[in-house]
Design an enzyme around this catalytic site. Structure first.
Site, PDB file in Angstrom:
ATOM      1  CB  CYS A 133      -0.944   0.003   1.202  1.00 22.52           C
ATOM      2  SG  CYS A 133      -0.097  -0.016   2.797  1.00 22.52           S
ATOM      3  CB  SER A 192       7.420   2.117   6.941  1.00 23.69           C
ATOM      4  OG  SER A 192       7.888   0.865   6.508  1.00 23.69           O
ATOM      5  CD  GLN A 199       0.661  -5.318   6.894  1.00 25.67           C
ATOM      6  OE1 GLN A 199       0.306  -4.259   7.387  1.00 25.67           O
ATOM      7  NE2 GLN A 199      -0.127  -6.050   6.139  1.00 25.67           N
ATOM      8  CD  GLN A 203       3.580  -5.305   3.204  1.00 23.97           C
ATOM      9  OE1 GLN A 203       4.437  -4.439   3.425  1.00 23.97           O
ATOM     10  NE2 GLN A 203       2.289  -5.013   3.124  1.00 23.97           N
ATOM     11  N   GLY A 276      -8.422 -10.215   5.548  1.00 24.18           N
ATOM     12  CA  GLY A 276      -7.086 -10.684   5.225  1.00 24.18           C
ATOM     13  C   GLY A 276      -6.086 -10.201   6.257  1.00 24.18           C
ATOM     14  CE  LYS A 277      -0.218 -12.459   4.478  1.00 23.58           C
ATOM     15  NZ  LYS A 277       1.039 -12.407   3.681  1.00 23.58           N
ATOM     16  CG  MET A 278      -3.419  -4.918   4.951  1.00 24.30           C
ATOM     17  SD  MET A 278      -2.159  -3.880   5.707  1.00 24.30           S
ATOM     18  CE  MET A 278      -2.744  -2.262   5.251  1.00 24.30           C
TER      19      MET A 278
END
Length: 533
Positions: A133, A192, A199, A203, A276-278
């Protein structure tokens, strides 16, 4: 975003339009003028010439060209003068707005196909894709920096529909050590939006998992990402950079608290779209902030049930995707975190939703998806406010000072790991020399053993042959041990890289191993094999 298919650019292969004829020995005066570049000094030894329509002179002496002669006569000669480069090209949250990033986003399921398409380009040896994202970054091992950048930028433009000039305005472009350091900082959470987020390391791990067995995700690019994973783990183990609000999901929950008229979730009607993961992380952070009931919309109930098992003190109500708008009509706080490539909420369908009630305030949409799940036009409505990942900066700025010192500690670790990786990459230059030297010595060993056996005219038992073979191998291995040790450098011993490379060059000179040509032959062979596939 546009589905990834086989574009004409991605299908490009090594050019076959230039062909070479055998070298023929002519006086320098009779050489064609096109043989010499204006930037080169003509030498007496003949060079291969591009094939013309004119036949060879009948009195010409024809000989088979050597790999060196072919290479020097071709444009590929430039590759022996520079090492392969590590390059990163892309956009991230610091350089491009969400509107741009979502156009270039590449779904994880398409990463293997993208790697193969990129490696089909003329100057790309290896590739990897990191699309989240907050970033879309393509990592490359390339034969030529400038040509590779041009090819990949054109490929991205055709894939996304965004012009090359627009991409160049927002892209990051880093080479070699800078590119390596960038990925290490990404894996450590230093690049980030939310400093130290955890997270992103997952990834980066997914890049390696997805790339396993994919042609083009090879030794150097795989080694780069595996080293980045080690860096990310070490930074989180040896510093406290992961403490506090350190993920996009947790920052989204913090932002929701900041923007609600009441700074709690006690009476909030919360809707989470995506499990999902998020989505799972959003649910966990909501629960940690006191939210005890929420509706979760997902395609299937299986993932919601799995989250229920982990969080038995939270009331999670499952609803199918077909009931999303009905659920939205009853919610005042909506988190969207799905992989949908088209908006789930348009201005028109949100406008048709009933008012959420007196005194509650506007309906809040926290959209942390790329591409976005909520159409930007929704924010134009009086009863709705939309926030996306770029709006998380407000939360980030509030927490950044606390982790600044930890980030400085992390950079020290990154520098140590960077030195190790650079030593490993540079030491790979010696691998062809090691292979060539071993093959050279093995030919001598085998020939001498055969000569010895032939002199004995067959009066040798099987056991004696085996003993003689073992003796010859033992002598060779002991003689090779010293040179091999001096051609290896992993950053953990006292040998400097310059010493190792000088040893390599000395061995090449002494035994005429022509390692550079061997390297080029290998690169061309790999490109041709990929082109056939």
């Amino acid at each position: 975003m546009t589905s990834i298919g086989g574009s004409s650019s991605a299908a490009a292969t090594l050019s076959s339009s230039v062909k070479f004829s055998p070298c023929h020995l002519l006086p320098p005066s009779e050489f064609p003028k096109s043989t010499f570049s204006p930037h080169r000094t003509p030498l007496n030894p003949p060079k291969c010439t591009l094939r013309s329509e004119n036949p060879l002179p009948q009195n010409a002496v024809v000989s088979k060209p050597s790999p060196l002669e072919i290479l020097k006569a071709s444009s590929a000669d430039r590759y022996t003068k520079e090492k392969s480069s590590i390059i990163v090209i892309g956009l991230n949250v610091h350089t491009a707005p969400v509107e741009m990033r979502e156009k270039l986003a590449i779904p994880e399921a398409q990463w293997p196909q993208v790697i193969q398409e990129l490696c089909a380009l003329n100057h790309i040896e290896e590739a990897a894709v990191l699309s989240t994202c907050n970033r879309i970054e393509i990592y490359l091992v390339a034969l030529s920096q400038h040509r590779a950048v041009r090819e990949v930028t054109d490929w991205i433009s055709k894939l996304s529909g965004v012009s090359v000039s627009e991409i160049c305005k927002h892209q990051i472009l880093l080479y070699n050590k800078d590119a390596t350091q960038h990925l290490f900082e990404v894996a450590a959470g230093l690049d980030s939006l939310v400093l130290g987020e955890g997270q992103i390391l997952s990834q980066v791990k997914q890049v390696v998992k997805t790339g396993q067995g994919v042609p083009g995700f090879d030794r150097k690019i795989s080694g780069l990402f595996k080293q980045a994973i080690s860096v990310g783990k070490r930074v989180r183990t040896e510093t406290n950079i992961s403490s506090g609000s350190v993920s996009v999901s947790s920052a989204a929950v913090e932002l929701a608290l900041m923007k609600r008229s009441v700074a709690s979730f006690d009476d909030a009607r919360v809707l989470v779209i995506g499990a999902g993961k998020m989505g799972k992380l959003v649910i966990k952070h909501l629960a940690a902030k006191g939210c005890r009931k929420m509706v979760v919309v997902n395609r299937t109930e299986e993932r919601v049930n799995a989250i229920r098992e982990e969080m038995k003190d939270v009331d999670l109500v499952f609803r199918p995707l077909s009931e999303m708008l009905e659920c939205a009509a009853e919610a005042d706080l909506i988190f969207t975190c799905t992989a949908s490539e088209s908006p789930l909420f348009s201005k028109e369908n949100v406008e048709m939703l009933p008012s959420i009630g007196e005194g509650v305030g506007n309906q809040l949409y926290i959209d942390i998806s790329i591409p976005r799940n909520v159409d930007p036009g929704v924010s134009e409505l009086e009863n709705a406010i939309v926030y996306n990942v770029d709006d998380l900066r407000e939360v980030v700025d509030a927490n950044k000072e606390d982790r600044y010192q930890k980030a400085m500690e992390a950079r020290g670790i990154i520098q140590e790991e960077l030195n190790k990786f650079e030593a490993w990459i540079d030491s790979l230059e010696t691998v062809p020399t090691i292979k060539k030297f071993r093959a050279y010595v093995e030919r001598i060993r085998a020939a001498e053993l055969e000569k010895c056996l032939s002199k004995m005219r067959g009066n040798v038992s099987k056991e004696q042959k085996e003993a003689m073979y073992a003796l010859s191998m033992g002598i060779v291995n002991k003689l090779l041990h010293g040179p091999m040790q001096h051609l290896r450098c992993d950053g953990n011993d006292n040998k400097s890289l310059s010493e190792v490379l000088e040893n390599m060059r000395a061995l090449n000179r002494m035994y005429d191993l022509e390692t550079e040509i061997f390297l080029m032959e290998e690169k061309i062979r790999v490109k041709m094999e990929r082109a056939k596939k």
